[in-house]
Scaffold this active site. Structure first.
Site, PDB file in Angstrom:
ATOM      1  N   ARG A 165       0.817  -1.218   0.000  1.00 28.63           N
ATOM      2  CA  ARG A 165       0.000   0.000   0.000  1.00 28.63           C
ATOM      3  C   ARG A 165       0.852   1.270   0.000  1.00 28.63           C
ATOM      4  O   ARG A 165       0.520   2.266  -0.638  1.00 28.63           O
ATOM      5  CB  ARG A 165      -0.910  -0.020   1.243  1.00 28.63           C
ATOM      6  CG  ARG A 165      -1.842   1.177   1.360  1.00 28.63           C
ATOM      7  CD  ARG A 165      -2.338   1.355   2.774  1.00 28.63           C
ATOM      8  NE  ARG A 165      -1.211   1.509   3.699  1.00 28.63           N
ATOM      9  CZ  ARG A 165      -1.315   1.407   5.021  1.00 28.63           C
ATOM     10  NH1 ARG A 165      -2.484   1.152   5.570  1.00 28.63           N
ATOM     11  NH2 ARG A 165      -0.262   1.570   5.798  1.00 28.63           N
ATOM     12  N   ARG A 175      12.887   5.213   0.196  1.00 29.75           N
ATOM     13  CA  ARG A 175      12.893   3.856   0.761  1.00 29.75           C
ATOM     14  C   ARG A 175      12.279   2.905  -0.233  1.00 29.75           C
ATOM     15  O   ARG A 175      11.238   3.214  -0.827  1.00 29.75           O
ATOM     16  CB  ARG A 175      12.023   3.804   2.002  1.00 29.75           C
ATOM     17  CG  ARG A 175      12.656   4.368   3.219  1.00 29.75           C
ATOM     18  CD  ARG A 175      11.677   4.182   4.359  1.00 29.75           C
ATOM     19  NE  ARG A 175      11.102   5.462   4.707  1.00 29.75           N
ATOM     20  CZ  ARG A 175      11.423   6.099   5.820  1.00 29.75           C
ATOM     21  NH1 ARG A 175      12.253   5.564   6.669  1.00 29.75           N
ATOM     22  NH2 ARG A 175      10.886   7.261   6.085  1.00 29.75           N
TER      23      ARG A 175
END
Ligand code: D61
Ligand code: MG
Length: 361
Positions: A165, A175
């Site tokens: 998600r 990241r």
């Protein structure tokens, strides 16, 4: 919210377990702390639990939970009041998680095996520790704590759902948690990176990759169902069920949804409340999983796409393995139930009649 509703014997231990790991995760997530400072801090984190008064004020300005570390002395003093078995589990899991986190500071999540390992460190271990605490409290059987593979799957299902998600949010912050072995199947040029999926011309490949990772997560459902069916205590059941139903609802909302590459897909508040109310028994929990799996299956176009076909096959296997047999009876079982029912009804009627006959005589 789910911690507050736990029985008295568990609430303080689980609350402290959560706060300790949330503190650790706040350090892991903080991109303003250089690795030379971060790595030793993470590696020593479990020892701070036996240092009354320890606090940390070095968080970056954007860390929403920085105050937790600023007042960490409060967490430590409550931790030290817990019974020894709980303290041992918390410190043990904290140490293992911290070492896993540092392992992934110096290397990336490349293979699907790495993905499982990273998720084991940050979420599977939580499941394992929680199960030990449940068993040690006496509210659940010792088996719950012993079956570590099932506990691990509980965490992996939650963490993978979050990672899937949070594609955009994580990517924009530098990241990457989507495993390269997975996503590289869907980019034409292997030197390109995950950011390619944001470009409109790659939208079909992006969706294929998304669906591929969701398929991977769905494979944990049989373990989740098996774990949940061991639980006896109602407060533990709700505590474990609520995150799991939120996860399946999130995955089904994300399935084949390009919104994942444009923002964060959230389930609506009303849907969340409905799930929380409905997930109080095993039968209802199975119905929720069943419902979402069927909903996903019905959204798959039979256009010969390999990933979609795989989803269908995973969903069918999952439904067969865990869900359908429990409340969809085969015709034979149905006739058997009817037969047993009729025989006992006639038997009781006959018996009662005999009693009254005897009385009359
Ligand atoms: C039953 C009930 C709850 C369970 C479970 C089984 C098995 C595992 C888990 C809860 C943990 C699931 C974690 C999923 C959410 N992921 C994160 O929060 C990421 O950080 C992971 C490391 C810190 C874990 C903290 C935690 C979470 C829930 C707990 C707990 C500890 C202790 C007791 C009960 C529940 C994620 O954080 C995102 C963010 O900071 O926004 C990340 O950094 O990847
Ligand atoms: Mg983290």
């Amino acid at each position: 919210m789910v911690i507050q509703h736990l029985d008295d014997d568990l609430r303080p231990a689980i609350c402290i377990f959560y706060l300790v790991l949330r503190g650790l995760d706040t350090i892991e997530d903080d991109m303003t702390i250089p690795n030379e400072t971060k790595i030793p801090l993470l590696q020593k984190f479990d020892t701070f639990l036996s240092q009354p008064g320890w606090t940390f004020t070095g968080s970056g300005p954007n860390e929403k939970d920085a105050h937790l570390l600023v007042e960490f002395n409060v967490v430590i003093s409550e931790y030290l009041k817990l019974k020894p078995a709980f303290q041992t589990t918390i410190a043990d899991i904290t140490r293992k998680m911290a070492h896993g986190m540092t392992e992934f500071m110096t290397r990336k999540v490349e293979t699907l095996k790495d993905w499982d390992l990273y998720c084991h460190y940050v979420a599977g271990l939580v499941g394992i520790g929680l199960s030990k605490i449940f068993s040690d409290s006496g509210l659940e059987s010792p088996d719950v704590g012993r079956r570590e593979e099932l506990s691990n799957s509980m965490g992996l299902f939650l963490q993978k759902t979050n990672i899937i998600r949070d594609y955009l949010e994580d990517y924009d912050q530098g990241r990457i948690f989507w495993p390269k072995e997975g996503w590289s199947l869907f980019v034409s040029d292997p030197s390109k990176d995950l950011g390619e999926f944001k470009r409109p011309e790659n939208s079909q490949q992006a969706l294929n990759c998304l669906n591929y990772l969701i398929n991977n997560a769905l494979n944990h459902i049989p373990d989740v169902i098996e774990y949940m069916s061991q639980l006896k205590n109602q407060s533990v059941f709700n505590f474990c069920a609520i995150p799991q139903v939120m996860a399946i609802a999130t995955l089904s909302a994300c399935y084949n949804n390009h919104g994942v590459f444009e923002g964060v897909i959230k389930i609506r508040k009303g849907e969340a409340v409905k799930l929380i109310i409905q997930s109080r028994s095993m039968t209802n929990l199975l119905a929720i999983f069943d419902d979402h799996l069927r909903r996903m299956d019905s959204r798959i176009l039979t256009n010969g796409n390999k990933i979609n076909q795989e989803t269908t096959s995973i969903i069918q296997t999952t439904l067969k393995k865990t869900i359908a047999p429990r409340y969809v009876r085969s015709p034979f079982q149905f006739s058997l139930a009817l037969f047993v029912g009729l025989v006992s009804t006639f038997g009781i009627v006959f018996f009662l009649n005999k009693e009254t006959l005897l009385e009359r005589l």
